[in-house]
Design a protein around this motif. Structure first.
Motif, PDB file in Angstrom:
ATOM      1  N   SER A  53       0.949  -1.207  -0.034  1.00 36.06           N
ATOM      2  CA  SER A  53      -0.009   0.036   0.013  1.00 36.06           C
ATOM      3  C   SER A  53       0.710   1.282   0.163  1.00 36.06           C
ATOM      4  O   SER A  53       0.405   2.360  -0.773  1.00 36.06           O
ATOM      5  CB  SER A  53      -0.976  -0.150   1.042  1.00 36.06           C
ATOM      6  OG  SER A  53      -1.881  -1.010   1.014  1.00 36.06           O
ATOM      7  N   ALA A  56       2.495   1.831  -3.428  1.00 31.70           N
ATOM      8  CA  ALA A  56       1.471   2.090  -4.520  1.00 31.70           C
ATOM      9  C   ALA A  56       1.077   3.510  -4.204  1.00 31.70           C
ATOM     10  O   ALA A  56       1.097   4.328  -5.184  1.00 31.70           O
ATOM     11  CB  ALA A  56       0.449   1.283  -4.514  1.00 31.70           C
ATOM     12  N   VAL A  57       0.865   3.996  -3.001  1.00 34.54           N
ATOM     13  CA  VAL A  57       0.312   5.419  -2.867  1.00 34.54           C
ATOM     14  C   VAL A  57       1.498   6.321  -3.108  1.00 34.54           C
ATOM     15  O   VAL A  57       1.159   7.383  -3.560  1.00 34.54           O
ATOM     16  CB  VAL A  57      -0.440   5.493  -1.436  1.00 34.54           C
ATOM     17  CG1 VAL A  57      -0.539   6.731  -1.018  1.00 34.54           C
ATOM     18  CG2 VAL A  57      -1.761   4.492  -1.376  1.00 34.54           C
ATOM     19  N   TYR A  59       3.984   6.119  -5.091  1.00 32.61           N
ATOM     20  CA  TYR A  59       4.074   6.298  -6.482  1.00 32.61           C
ATOM     21  C   TYR A  59       2.940   6.939  -7.104  1.00 32.61           C
ATOM     22  O   TYR A  59       3.200   7.966  -8.167  1.00 32.61           O
ATOM     23  CB  TYR A  59       4.323   4.824  -7.385  1.00 32.61           C
ATOM     24  CG  TYR A  59       5.879   4.479  -7.116  1.00 32.61           C
ATOM     25  CD1 TYR A  59       6.788   5.470  -7.561  1.00 32.61           C
ATOM     26  CD2 TYR A  59       6.127   3.167  -6.526  1.00 32.61           C
ATOM     27  CE1 TYR A  59       8.210   4.935  -7.493  1.00 32.61           C
ATOM     28  CE2 TYR A  59       7.309   3.056  -6.111  1.00 32.61           C
ATOM     29  CZ  TYR A  59       8.259   3.643  -6.754  1.00 32.61           C
ATOM     30  OH  TYR A  59       9.989   3.348  -6.501  1.00 32.61           O
ATOM     31  N   ALA A  60       1.768   6.591  -6.792  1.00 33.50           N
ATOM     32  CA  ALA A  60       0.599   7.466  -7.301  1.00 33.50           C
ATOM     33  C   ALA A  60       0.414   8.932  -7.108  1.00 33.50           C
ATOM     34  O   ALA A  60      -0.029   9.608  -7.541  1.00 33.50           O
ATOM     35  CB  ALA A  60      -0.499   6.627  -6.816  1.00 33.50           C
ATOM     36  N   MET A  67      -5.131  10.024  -8.415  1.00 30.68           N
ATOM     37  CA  MET A  67      -4.729   8.747  -8.628  1.00 30.68           C
ATOM     38  C   MET A  67      -4.234   8.136  -7.154  1.00 30.68           C
ATOM     39  O   MET A  67      -3.936   6.854  -7.084  1.00 30.68           O
ATOM     40  CB  MET A  67      -3.325   8.896  -9.511  1.00 30.68           C
ATOM     41  CG  MET A  67      -3.686   8.881 -10.756  1.00 30.68           C
ATOM     42  SD  MET A  67      -4.607   7.601 -11.407  1.00 30.68           S
ATOM     43  CE  MET A  67      -3.351   6.267 -11.472  1.00 30.68           C
ATOM     44  N   MET A  68      -3.765   8.872  -6.566  1.00 30.99           N
ATOM     45  CA  MET A  68      -3.336   8.522  -4.959  1.00 30.99           C
ATOM     46  C   MET A  68      -4.479   7.835  -4.418  1.00 30.99           C
ATOM     47  O   MET A  68      -4.434   6.638  -3.761  1.00 30.99           O
ATOM     48  CB  MET A  68      -2.880   9.598  -4.051  1.00 30.99           C
ATOM     49  CG  MET A  68      -2.252   9.318  -2.824  1.00 30.99           C
ATOM     50  SD  MET A  68      -1.601  10.600  -1.616  1.00 30.99           S
ATOM     51  CE  MET A  68      -2.867  11.684  -1.355  1.00 30.99           C
ATOM     52  N   ALA A  71      -5.248   4.701  -5.989  1.00 27.08           N
ATOM     53  CA  ALA A  71      -4.158   3.498  -5.729  1.00 27.08           C
ATOM     54  C   ALA A  71      -4.501   3.100  -4.268  1.00 27.08           C
ATOM     55  O   ALA A  71      -4.551   1.823  -3.776  1.00 27.08           O
ATOM     56  CB  ALA A  71      -2.817   4.188  -5.775  1.00 27.08           C
ATOM     57  N   GLY A  74      -7.902   0.832  -4.135  1.00 28.40           N
ATOM     58  CA  GLY A  74      -7.362  -0.412  -5.176  1.00 28.40           C
ATOM     59  C   GLY A  74      -6.591  -1.193  -4.411  1.00 28.40           C
ATOM     60  O   GLY A  74      -6.949  -2.556  -4.472  1.00 28.40           O
ATOM     61  N   THR A  75      -5.673  -0.843  -3.744  1.00 30.50           N
ATOM     62  CA  THR A  75      -4.663  -1.719  -3.089  1.00 30.50           C
ATOM     63  C   THR A  75      -5.462  -2.147  -2.030  1.00 30.50           C
ATOM     64  O   THR A  75      -5.434  -3.722  -1.572  1.00 30.50           O
ATOM     65  CB  THR A  75      -3.441  -1.258  -2.534  1.00 30.50           C
ATOM     66  OG1 THR A  75      -3.836  -0.005  -1.973  1.00 30.50           O
ATOM     67  CG2 THR A  75      -2.417  -0.810  -3.798  1.00 30.50           C
TER      68      THR A  75
END
Length: 141
Positions: A53, A56-57, A59-60, A67-68, A71, A74-75
């Protein structure tokens, strides 16, 4: 990952690992090797899920706030589905102690969350850009 993300990861992982090791030691003496195995698997599951998590967060967040959030949600959804599938497929396994696994996951999740919240509170991040010019407000006071 940025330096702030690594700092948050370190400040969240250390308390969770300490709690996981304490649970592993206690369960080794109370339940035996099956308890220790369950505790170690629980620590790995919690650490893996939270690290996925955070990465992913992180990078988003470079793309956009939307997008954050996508992410993060979604995760979360993928992790819940993966955990449900793993637990249902491993429900008959007798190699570890299920109650120890459950308590390890709960306690490590609480420790990770508290460590992460503490790290974010200590983090010095600007919410606004101090030198940004606002359109339509040229030098007005």
């Amino acid at each position: 990952m940025q330096a702030n993300d690594v700092r948050v990861l370190k400040n969240a992982a250390i308390p969770a690992l300490v709690v996981g090791l304490v649970v592993a030691l206690v369960s080794t003496f109370t339940v035996g090797a099956a308890g220790a195995l369950a505790a170690l698997i629980g620590v790995v599951v919690v650490a893996g899920f939270f690290i996925i998590s955070l990465v992913a967060v992180a990078y988003a967040s470079r793309v956009s706030p939307q997008m954050m959030m996508i992410a993060a949600l979604g995760t979360y959804l993928v992790k819940i589905i993966a955990l449900a599938l793993a637990l249902s497929s491993l429900s008959d396994v007798t190699a570890w102690h299920p109650m120890t696994f459950t308590w390890t996951v709960i306690l490590c999740t609480v420790a990770w969350t508290v460590g992460e919240a503490r790290a974010f509170m200590k983090l010095r991040m600007l919410y606004v850009e101090p030198d940004v010019k606002v359109p339509g407000h040229a030098g007005e006071k």
